[in-house]
Enzyme design. Structure first.
Site, PDB file in Angstrom:
ATOM      1  N   HIS A  98       5.450  87.693   2.598  1.00 39.40           N
ATOM      2  CA  HIS A  98       5.266  88.701   3.648  1.00 39.40           C
ATOM      3  C   HIS A  98       3.853  89.275   3.579  1.00 39.40           C
ATOM      4  CE1 HIS A  98       6.175  92.165   6.259  1.00 39.40           C
ATOM      5  NE2 HIS A  98       5.456  92.856   5.389  1.00 39.40           N
ATOM      6  N   GLU A  99       3.397  89.582   2.367  1.00 41.02           N
ATOM      7  CA  GLU A  99       2.046  90.128   2.223  1.00 41.02           C
ATOM      8  C   GLU A  99       0.989  89.091   2.598  1.00 41.02           C
ATOM      9  OE1 GLU A  99       1.836  93.168   1.996  1.00 41.02           O
ATOM     10  OE2 GLU A  99       3.900  93.556   1.372  1.00 41.02           O
ATOM     11  N   HIS A 102       0.345  89.115   6.241  1.00 40.42           N
ATOM     12  CA  HIS A 102      -0.667  90.080   6.699  1.00 40.42           C
ATOM     13  C   HIS A 102      -2.074  89.497   6.555  1.00 40.42           C
ATOM     14  CE1 HIS A 102       2.046  93.291   7.571  1.00 40.42           C
ATOM     15  NE2 HIS A 102       2.462  93.429   6.324  1.00 40.42           N
ATOM     16  N   HIS A 106      -4.796  88.859   9.510  1.00 46.10           N
ATOM     17  CA  HIS A 106      -6.185  89.315   9.439  1.00 46.10           C
ATOM     18  C   HIS A 106      -7.133  88.171   9.804  1.00 46.10           C
ATOM     19  CE1 HIS A 106      -9.210  91.993   7.031  1.00 46.10           C
ATOM     20  NE2 HIS A 106      -9.594  91.778   8.271  1.00 46.10           N
TER      21      HIS A 106
END
Length: 226
Positions: A98-99, A102, A106
């Site tokens: 999940h991280e 991100h 980006h």
């Protein structure tokens, strides 16, 4: 005004927030006991996923604590907590990926993430001032001060609403790539969805509280302006 009709709904939303926090901890703990078929740790999965998406320059770092995981867009670093970094469970891989989701957002300039980054400096500046303006407007019955507080508070609400699609999109990317890259099997996807869904609910509850509070302040402003 010590009590407002909206306070009842806000109290319910606050209860939902507490339940969501309890649920995310319980769901994570449950699936932290279920190892994945791939045997990868969260750190290994994050590294492979980053590399596969051309993010070899984004490091994966260990951070103390539990559920302190995050992607730092300024330093461009994925930071994973103890059970996620070292664990090889469904919960560990779900949070780690999940991280990474991100980080991928980006890289591709996902519109909602870009919007959140742009609004963050404003929110950071006015979030501490808004409560003071609202209190001042209430107690001194100054509608101008109250209106300014509402405007400032609205930016914080907008930030939380923008955060929702950012979080849901990161989870969607994570699940798709976890399956595609063989980190989990089809039968393990349900567990990953439960972990990520529980985490997303905390953001939904927080946004709901903020929206209800904003409606309350607007209603008070309108009644005081009549």
């Amino acid at each position: 005004m010590l009590f407002h009709p909206m306070d009842f709904l806000i109290l319910i939303a606050f209860g939902l927030s507490l339940w969501a926090q309890f649920r995310v901890k319980g769901t994570f703990s449950k699936f932290a006991e279920v190892p994945t078929s791939s045997g990868l740790t969260g750190a290994e999965a994050a590294r492979r996923m980053l590399d596969a998406n051309g993010l070899t320059n984004v490091p994966v770092e260990h951070i103390p604590g539990t559920l302190t995981d995050h992607y730092d867009p300024i330093s461009r670093v994925v930071r994973l907590s103890d059970p996620v970094y070292f664990g090889n469970s469904i919960a560990s891989l779900s949070v780690a990926c999940h991280e990474v989701g991100h980080a991928i957002q980006h890289k591709v300039s996902y519109p909602m993430l870009v919007a959140r980054h742009r609004i963050f400096p404003l929110v950071n500046m006015v979030s501490g001032v808004a409560p003071l303006l609202l209190l001042g407007g209430f107690f001194f019955q100054m509608t101008g001060l109250l209106l300014l507080g509402i405007i400032f508070f609205s930016s914080a609400v907008a930030f939380q609403l923008i955060t929702l699609p950012v979080e849901f999109n990161a989870s969607s990317r994570a699940k798709d790539l976890m399956l595609k890259m063989g980190f989990i099997r089809n039968e393990e996807e349900r567990g990953a969805s439960k972990v990520l869904g529980a985490a997303a609910l905390t953001y939904v509850a927080a946004a709901l509280i903020s929206v209800l509070e904003l409606v309350k302040y607007i209603m008070i402003f309108r009644s005081s302006d009549e």
